[in-house]
Design a protein around this motif. Structure first.
Motif, PDB file in Angstrom:
ATOM      1  N   ARG A 182      -9.008  24.306  21.643  1.00 40.68           N
ATOM      2  CA  ARG A 182      -9.442  24.436  20.244  1.00 40.68           C
ATOM      3  C   ARG A 182     -10.161  23.161  19.843  1.00 40.68           C
ATOM      4  NH1 ARG A 182      -5.108  24.662  15.510  1.00 40.68           N
ATOM      5  NH2 ARG A 182      -4.374  26.590  16.439  1.00 40.68           N
ATOM      6  N   PHE A 183     -11.245  23.312  19.159  1.00 40.90           N
ATOM      7  CA  PHE A 183     -11.993  22.155  18.699  1.00 40.90           C
ATOM      8  C   PHE A 183     -12.516  22.490  17.303  1.00 40.90           C
ATOM      9  CE2 PHE A 183     -16.143  24.089  19.274  1.00 40.90           C
ATOM     10  CZ  PHE A 183     -15.851  25.111  20.161  1.00 40.90           C
ATOM     11  N   GLY A 184     -13.309  21.636  16.747  1.00 38.85           N
ATOM     12  CA  GLY A 184     -13.849  21.970  15.434  1.00 38.85           C
ATOM     13  C   GLY A 184     -14.200  20.751  14.624  1.00 38.85           C
ATOM     14  N   VAL A 203       0.845  -1.194   0.000  1.00 38.47           N
ATOM     15  CA  VAL A 203       0.000   0.000   0.000  1.00 38.47           C
ATOM     16  C   VAL A 203       0.881   1.245   0.000  1.00 38.47           C
ATOM     17  CG1 VAL A 203      -1.849   1.240   1.185  1.00 38.47           C
ATOM     18  CG2 VAL A 203      -1.684  -1.225   1.398  1.00 38.47           C
ATOM     19  N   GLN A 204       0.582   2.121  -0.903  1.00 33.62           N
ATOM     20  CA  GLN A 204       1.296   3.394  -0.903  1.00 33.62           C
ATOM     21  C   GLN A 204       0.321   4.467  -0.449  1.00 33.62           C
ATOM     22  OE1 GLN A 204       2.411   4.739  -4.791  1.00 33.62           O
ATOM     23  NE2 GLN A 204       3.500   6.532  -3.994  1.00 33.62           N
ATOM     24  N   LEU A 205       0.585   4.989   0.728  1.00 35.97           N
ATOM     25  CA  LEU A 205      -0.321   6.012   1.258  1.00 35.97           C
ATOM     26  C   LEU A 205       0.078   7.367   0.680  1.00 35.97           C
ATOM     27  CD1 LEU A 205      -0.346   4.645   4.870  1.00 35.97           C
ATOM     28  CD2 LEU A 205      -2.365   4.892   3.472  1.00 35.97           C
ATOM     29  N   LEU A 206      -0.804   7.935  -0.059  1.00 33.71           N
ATOM     30  CA  LEU A 206      -0.507   9.214  -0.718  1.00 33.71           C
ATOM     31  C   LEU A 206      -0.800  10.363   0.251  1.00 33.71           C
ATOM     32  CD1 LEU A 206      -2.201   8.387  -4.137  1.00 33.71           C
ATOM     33  CD2 LEU A 206       0.221   8.294  -3.589  1.00 33.71           C
ATOM     34  N   PRO A 207      -0.236  11.541  -0.013  1.00 36.05           N
ATOM     35  CA  PRO A 207      -0.524  12.672   0.878  1.00 36.05           C
ATOM     36  C   PRO A 207      -2.027  12.942   0.956  1.00 36.05           C
ATOM     37  CG  PRO A 207       1.253  13.223  -0.598  1.00 36.05           C
ATOM     38  CD  PRO A 207       0.718  11.911  -1.062  1.00 36.05           C
ATOM     39  N   SER A 208      -2.468  13.257   2.139  1.00 40.05           N
ATOM     40  CA  SER A 208      -3.890  13.570   2.278  1.00 40.05           C
ATOM     41  C   SER A 208      -4.055  15.064   2.565  1.00 40.05           C
ATOM     42  CB  SER A 208      -4.504  12.748   3.410  1.00 40.05           C
ATOM     43  OG  SER A 208      -3.936  13.115   4.635  1.00 40.05           O
ATOM     44  N   TYR A 209      -5.247  15.530   2.327  1.00 41.36           N
ATOM     45  CA  TYR A 209      -5.519  16.955   2.496  1.00 41.36           C
ATOM     46  C   TYR A 209      -6.775  17.127   3.350  1.00 41.36           C
ATOM     47  CZ  TYR A 209      -2.294  17.003  -1.370  1.00 41.36           C
ATOM     48  OH  TYR A 209      -1.191  16.798  -2.139  1.00 41.36           O
ATOM     49  N   ALA A 210      -6.766  18.178   4.131  1.00 43.00           N
ATOM     50  CA  ALA A 210      -7.933  18.407   4.999  1.00 43.00           C
ATOM     51  C   ALA A 210      -8.250  19.895   5.070  1.00 43.00           C
ATOM     52  CB  ALA A 210      -7.666  17.882   6.400  1.00 43.00           C
ATOM     53  N   LEU A 211      -9.496  20.165   5.232  1.00 41.75           N
ATOM     54  CA  LEU A 211      -9.950  21.544   5.436  1.00 41.75           C
ATOM     55  C   LEU A 211     -10.807  21.553   6.695  1.00 41.75           C
ATOM     56  CD1 LEU A 211      -9.811  24.331   4.050  1.00 41.75           C
ATOM     57  CD2 LEU A 211     -12.036  23.827   3.059  1.00 41.75           C
ATOM     58  N   ASN A 212     -10.383  22.352   7.664  1.00 36.17           N
ATOM     59  CA  ASN A 212     -11.063  22.329   8.968  1.00 36.17           C
ATOM     60  C   ASN A 212     -11.513  23.722   9.381  1.00 36.17           C
ATOM     61  OD1 ASN A 212      -9.839  19.815   8.835  1.00 36.17           O
ATOM     62  ND2 ASN A 212      -9.597  19.704  11.039  1.00 36.17           N
ATOM     63  N   TYR A 213     -12.598  23.743  10.109  1.00 38.22           N
ATOM     64  CA  TYR A 213     -13.013  24.962  10.815  1.00 38.22           C
ATOM     65  C   TYR A 213     -12.826  24.672  12.302  1.00 38.22           C
ATOM     66  CZ  TYR A 213     -16.007  28.167  13.322  1.00 38.22           C
ATOM     67  OH  TYR A 213     -16.479  29.073  14.241  1.00 38.22           O
ATOM     68  N   GLU A 214     -11.994  25.481  12.945  1.00 37.21           N
ATOM     69  CA  GLU A 214     -11.687  25.189  14.347  1.00 37.21           C
ATOM     70  C   GLU A 214     -11.748  26.451  15.193  1.00 37.21           C
ATOM     71  OE1 GLU A 214      -7.939  23.158  14.397  1.00 37.21           O
ATOM     72  OE2 GLU A 214      -8.686  21.537  13.128  1.00 37.21           O
ATOM     73  N   PRO A 215     -12.819  26.635  15.907  1.00 35.52           N
ATOM     74  CA  PRO A 215     -12.881  27.752  16.847  1.00 35.52           C
ATOM     75  C   PRO A 215     -11.973  27.462  18.052  1.00 35.52           C
ATOM     76  CG  PRO A 215     -15.032  26.739  16.532  1.00 35.52           C
ATOM     77  CD  PRO A 215     -14.037  25.852  15.917  1.00 35.52           C
TER      78      PRO A 215
END
Lengths: 182, 451
Positions: free
Chosen positions: B264-266, B241-253
């Motif tokens: 901090r959470f979100g 298995v080749q784990l490729l880079p992952s991307y995330a978009l978060n809203y964290e107040p």
């Protein structure tokens, strides 16, 4: 066959016991359909298996408007059609030579025959004939619908049905001759 | 429908052969493969679970918020502040040169070290006992003969005491005791006095209690709203298995309890990919050629010799050999992640820096399992296996990070956060792939601070 809402809810939740009961209730009837469509018994088993897996995994799509049995039946028939299409892609089906339709009123042979004997006769029909025959005669699909399902023209469907009938009549006549000789 | 059709239909109407037992076994296996895991079964359940965690975090925050002091009949806070104010000499205590005493607020006699009792009787109208230079004076006013008698405690200036003296000198010979307390009591006292005395006295300006500022200490707490984009690289030693880079978009107040500590959470979505191989076992059924098949041989005698004649027919040859093909496939997943981070924050002139750590819960909400890009319609698939291991529907991470914030406005800052993540759970279901995972990520964020 009717199933109450609570039972369907259990089926949707994936209750194993409910699934088994449901299968036991409907499998024999559905297996009959599979045998009619399939080229052989092994394929009928496969159709039944794949059909029921589809039923259980897509039960959430059933809207509870019509009969559940009817929905299962359609799913099984669709599965059988998919098998037929796969077979068709594998190679050209051998169509029987055109046999002139004879006006035969000796249908009593059919009446005398057991359903599984008749089913064997139908099973011996070439793929295309058998599928059209089953869809039209037993399942009640129109030629237009059959054309859409099998990607063939309406006329082809009619012609296949006609040939299926003729072939069947020929087989029935042969049986009758055998009986007369015997 | 002709007669034969009808007969056939009737024949099959009650045709119910018994299917072989192995079919049900196959169905059970098929359902097990297709079904989703039970604990976090449906995506709806997963999202509900994530929302519940968020709500819990929000409730926790609300609970931890300091309660603002409200002056609603509970004067204990006032008492403390008053005593402090008195000690500090910061309040506007009214000092009368004649009395040389400060009159301040007090609630109970127990807390008062010194007490001055003023007896405003007609016989003893000058009998005001004073304790010069005492810092705390308690006066008790006892309107015992008055239906609206009030026993109260209040800050009273010496001028007010003289007012009361005047009242005492009037037609009513009442014993007046003053016990300092709060504004409302003074107001009630005023009403009582109105009933007893003439209007000229009543029209005196209202008594302003000498209460210290009851407002709480200025808060350092504040909210921040951050939107973060994350790129994550996973470290692993998996062969297939080749784990490729992952991307995330978060809203964290984030909520800053004070100058240094914050929570901090979100919620966010993480898009993850992995590359591997799929095995396709198929029969193509291609027509690969023709040959002349001898179906009969006849023999003729020509000029005394037997000559065979081969009768042939052209026969098609179809490819019925099973092919095995291995192709590269990429599986894609979308997880919803809900971090809950605690951190330390340090303000600098233009930059702020911080460190944090905490758990993050990830729940799979969507997946795309790729199939080999063969022309599947034209072949008969004998077996198709995506060899990539099946992912777990959820996993837990520990996030440890540090970051800097660069202020680009009064309330706006950009943040850069290198981050290490340890996976508490394995991301795969299969035991073979259950290896410890960790990752490094870099987060870029925009933070808006609300004071």
């Amino acid at each position: 066959m009717n199933f109450d809402k609570s039972f369907i809810k259990k089926l949707r939740k994936g209750d194993g016991k409910a699934q088994e009961v449901f299968y036991q209730q409907l499998a024999p009837k559905m297996y009959g359909i599979c045998l009619r469509f399939a080229a052989n018994r092994a394929e009928a088993d496969d159709i039944l298996q794949e059909g029921f897996i589809r039923v259980f995994t897509h039960l959430k799509d059933f809207r509870s408007e019509g009969s559940l049995e009817g929905w299962v039946r359609r799913t099984i028939v669709n599965t059988a059609i998919n098998f037929y299409k796969k077979r068709k892609k594998r190679g050209p089906t051998t169509d029987l030579e055109y046999i002139k339709e004879t006006a035969d009123d000796k249908y009593y042979i059919i009446e005398k025959m057991a359903a599984d004997e008749l089913m064997e006769l139908i099973s011996d029909l070439p793929d295309g004939y058998r599928t059209v025959f089953n869809l039209n005669v037993v399942e009640g699909y129109t030629h237009k619908e059959i054309g859409e399902i099998l990607d063939i023209s309406e006329n082809t469907s009619k012609s296949q049905l006609s040939r299926a009938r003729t072939s069947l009549q020929k087989k029935l006549q042969a049986i009758k001759r055998k009986e007369n000789l015997g | 429908m002709n007669h034969m059709d009808q007969l056939v239909r009737e024949k099959f109407e009650h045709f119910t052969p018994t299917p072989p037992e192995h079919v049900w076994t196959g169905i059970q296996k098929g359902i097990a493969v297709n079904s989703t895991p039970t604990f976090f079964g449906t995506y709806k359940t997963r999202i509900t679970f994530a929302a519940a965690i968020l709500l819990l975090a929000a409730f926790g925050l609300w609970w931890m918020l300091p309660v603002e002091n409200e002056f609603e009949g509970d004067y204990s806070a006032a008492e403390v502040n008053t005593t402090q104010a008195s000690d500090d000499n910061t309040s506007e205590n009214i000092t009368d040169p004649e009395w040389e005493s400060e009159v301040v607020v007090a609630e109970t006699g127990q807390d008062i070290e010194q007490e001055t009792k003023t007896d405003f009787t007609t016989e003893n109208n000058a009998g005001i006992k004073t304790e010069p230079k005492s810092s705390i004076v308690v006066s008790e006013i006892d309107y015992s003969n008055n239906p609206a008698s009030v026993s109260s405690k209040e800050t009273i200036s010496s001028g007010q005491i003289s007012q009361i003296n005047k009242l005492a000198e009037g037609p009513n010979e009442e014993s007046v005791k003053t016990n300092t307390t709060n504004v409302s009591t003074i107001a009630a006292m005023d009403i009582a006095l109105q009933d007893e005395t003439n209007a000229s006295i009543i029209n005196q300006p209202p008594i302003t209690p000498n209460l210290p500022d009851l407002n709480p200490v200025t808060k350092n707490n504040k909210w921040g709203h951050g939107i973060y984009f994350t790129s994550e690289i996973m470290l692993n030693d998996l062969d297939s298995v080749q784990l490729l880079p992952s991307y995330a978009l978060n809203y964290e107040p984030s909520y800053h309890f004070n100058e240094h500590w914050f929570i901090r959470f979100g919620i966010g979505t993480s898009y993850q990919r992995e590359r591997g191989f799929a095995r396709l076992d198929y029969i193509s059924n291609d027509k690969i050629g023709t040959y002349e098949e001898v179906y009969d041989v006849t023999f003729d005698s020509i000029a005394g010799e037997v000559v065979p004649t081969y009768h042939t027919k052209t026969t098609d040859v179809w490819d019925s050999v099973r092919h095995l093909q291995v192709t590269e496939v990429t599986n894609r997943y979308v997880y919803v992640q809900t971090p809950l981070l605690f951190g330390y924050y340090k303000k600098e002139r233009k930059f702020n820096w911080f460190v944090y750590g905490g758990p993050a819960f990830n729940v799979m909400v969507s997946k795309w399992v790729e199939e080999p890009q063969e022309n599947l319609d034209l072949i008969e698939i004998v077996d198709l296996q995506n060899n990539l291991p099946e992912r777990s529907p959820y996993y837990m991470q520990l996030w440890l990070g540090a970051g800097i914030e660069y202020k680009i406005g009064k309330q706006l800052a950009i943040a850069l956060e290198p981050n290490y993540r340890y996976y508490f759970n394995h991301v795969y279901k299969d035991d073979k792939y259950k290896t410890a995972l960790s990752s490094f990520s870099l987060r870029f964020g925009v933070v808006f601070t609300v004071k």
